[in-house]
Design an enzyme around this catalytic site. Structure first.
Site, PDB file in Angstrom:
ATOM      1  N   ASP A 142      20.324  30.928  17.609  1.00 29.80           N
ATOM      2  CA  ASP A 142      20.573  32.011  17.967  1.00 29.80           C
ATOM      3  C   ASP A 142      22.055  32.397  17.007  1.00 29.80           C
ATOM      4  O   ASP A 142      23.429  32.052  17.449  1.00 29.80           O
ATOM      5  CB  ASP A 142      20.782  32.233  19.476  1.00 29.80           C
ATOM      6  CG  ASP A 142      19.788  32.139  19.853  1.00 29.80           C
ATOM      7  OD1 ASP A 142      18.200  31.835  19.624  1.00 29.80           O
ATOM      8  OD2 ASP A 142      19.850  32.393  21.293  1.00 29.80           O
ATOM      9  N   ASP A 176      15.262  30.746  16.673  1.00 31.46           N
ATOM     10  CA  ASP A 176      14.824  32.345  16.805  1.00 31.46           C
ATOM     11  C   ASP A 176      16.602  32.710  16.348  1.00 31.46           C
ATOM     12  O   ASP A 176      17.847  33.744  17.156  1.00 31.46           O
ATOM     13  CB  ASP A 176      15.399  32.463  18.364  1.00 31.46           C
ATOM     14  CG  ASP A 176      14.133  31.910  19.431  1.00 31.46           C
ATOM     15  OD1 ASP A 176      12.880  31.998  18.500  1.00 31.46           O
ATOM     16  OD2 ASP A 176      14.095  31.658  19.992  1.00 31.46           O
TER      17      ASP A 176
END
Length: 319
Positions: A142, A176
């Site tokens: 992230d 991600d």
């Protein structure tokens, strides 16, 4: 003839050595007027968690290269009440600019990684009309929260997500590591996968087809470190996730999983994933025959996708 005189924006300087107006970047941000201004940052490492809530703030690194100015912190989700609170630099204001600097979250260098709670955002950006050029975004899980504050409560109504341009940037991470529901363009950027058994570049989170958000990657170079297992363009965080890769080059030694995209909760079938012109390091087209739940754009469709067409919005913004 009427002459329009633009008000000069205030400019302040920051130096970690104490030789400028401010020693801390946050102090300079807090000193800006409501109309914003320019903050010039001398080379150095600035270990502080930054919050930008004033419109029109511009951060400029004064080094010869982006590596010379580093803004860093090391919060992780499990220690600060969630991913949203983990950002090293947090921008909720509009018209943010950054140039020639590095934004970093080094959580995985200073803490033991666990399967839960290791999300650690370098830049949390939810403002509209943001432009970042020659910026390095460093992290692991992230790294970049390219998000929007305008669409979460819209329900099924059409909404315009926050618009963001990343140009000539370097972004690295593993799980991600570019995620959220902004309407963002990544133009001429290097996207780098760091060592992990599974790397998903994107987790875009458009909630409904009525939401005007999505990620457009133009002229991207994908690179990977030793120790990367499977590399994917991304996976759908929300049911209408939208990501396009146009004219992507896979650097030498970089291998995409043939499927291209990874399933997440059965949402691939309702997502909008597409690509055009993906080539290998030697210029040969990548084999896209194994792609799942995505489409190959035509040349005309790809040509219509540009920074301006993606980001103009109802106000005709020209970043």
């Amino acid at each position: 003839m009427l002459t329009v005189v633009r008000a000069q924006r205030p400019v302040v300087t920051v130096s970690a050595t104490g030789t400028a107006q401010f020693k801390a970047v946050q102090k300079a941000i807090d000193a800006m007027p409501a109309t914003g201004g320019v903050i010039e940052i001398a080379p150095g490492i600035y270990r502080e968690k930054l919050h930008i809530t004033t419109n029109g703030i511009e951060l400029r690194g004064l080094g010869r290269k982006p590596e010379d100015v580093v803004l860093t912190w090391d919060d992780g989700a499990r220690y600060v009440g969630g991913t949203r609170n983990s950002g090293s630099v947090n921008v909720t204001a509009d018209d943010f600019r950054a140039e020639n600097l590095t934004i970093q979250n080094d959580f995985e260098r200073t803490h033991d990684r666990s399967e839960e709670g290791s999300q650690a955002v370098a830049l949390m950006l939810s403002g509209d009309r943001a432009v970042l050029r020659h910026v390095r975004l460093l992290g692991f899980q992230d790294t970049l929260y390219a998000n929007s504050r305008t669409c979460h409560d819209a329900g099924d109504k059409p909404c315009q997500a926050s618009r963001q341009l990343f140009e000539d940037c370097y972004i690295e991470g593993h799980i991600d590591f570019i995620f959220g529901d902004a309407k963002a363009v990544f133009n001429r950027c290097e996207i780098h996968a760091v060592a992990h058994q599974m790397v998903t570049i994107t987790a875009q989170s458009r909630l409904t087809p009525q939401e005007d958000s999505g990620y457009l990657f133009l002229n991207t170079t994908l690179t990977e470190a030793d120790g990367v297992g499977q590399l994917y363009y991304g996976r759908p965080w929300r049911a209408s996730s939208r990501v396009y890769f146009v004219d992507t080059k896979l650097a030498k030694g970089t291998e995409l999983n043939p499927a291209g995209w990874l399933e997440w909760g059965g949402r691939l079938a309702t997502s909008d994933y597409a690509e055009f012109g993906t080539v290998r390091a030697d210029g040969r087209p990548d084999d896209v025959s194994g792609r799942i739940f995505s489409r190959q754009l035509t040349a005309d469709q790809a040509k219509a996708l540009s920074v301006q067409s993606w980001l103009a919005g109802s106000d005709g913004w020209k970043p």
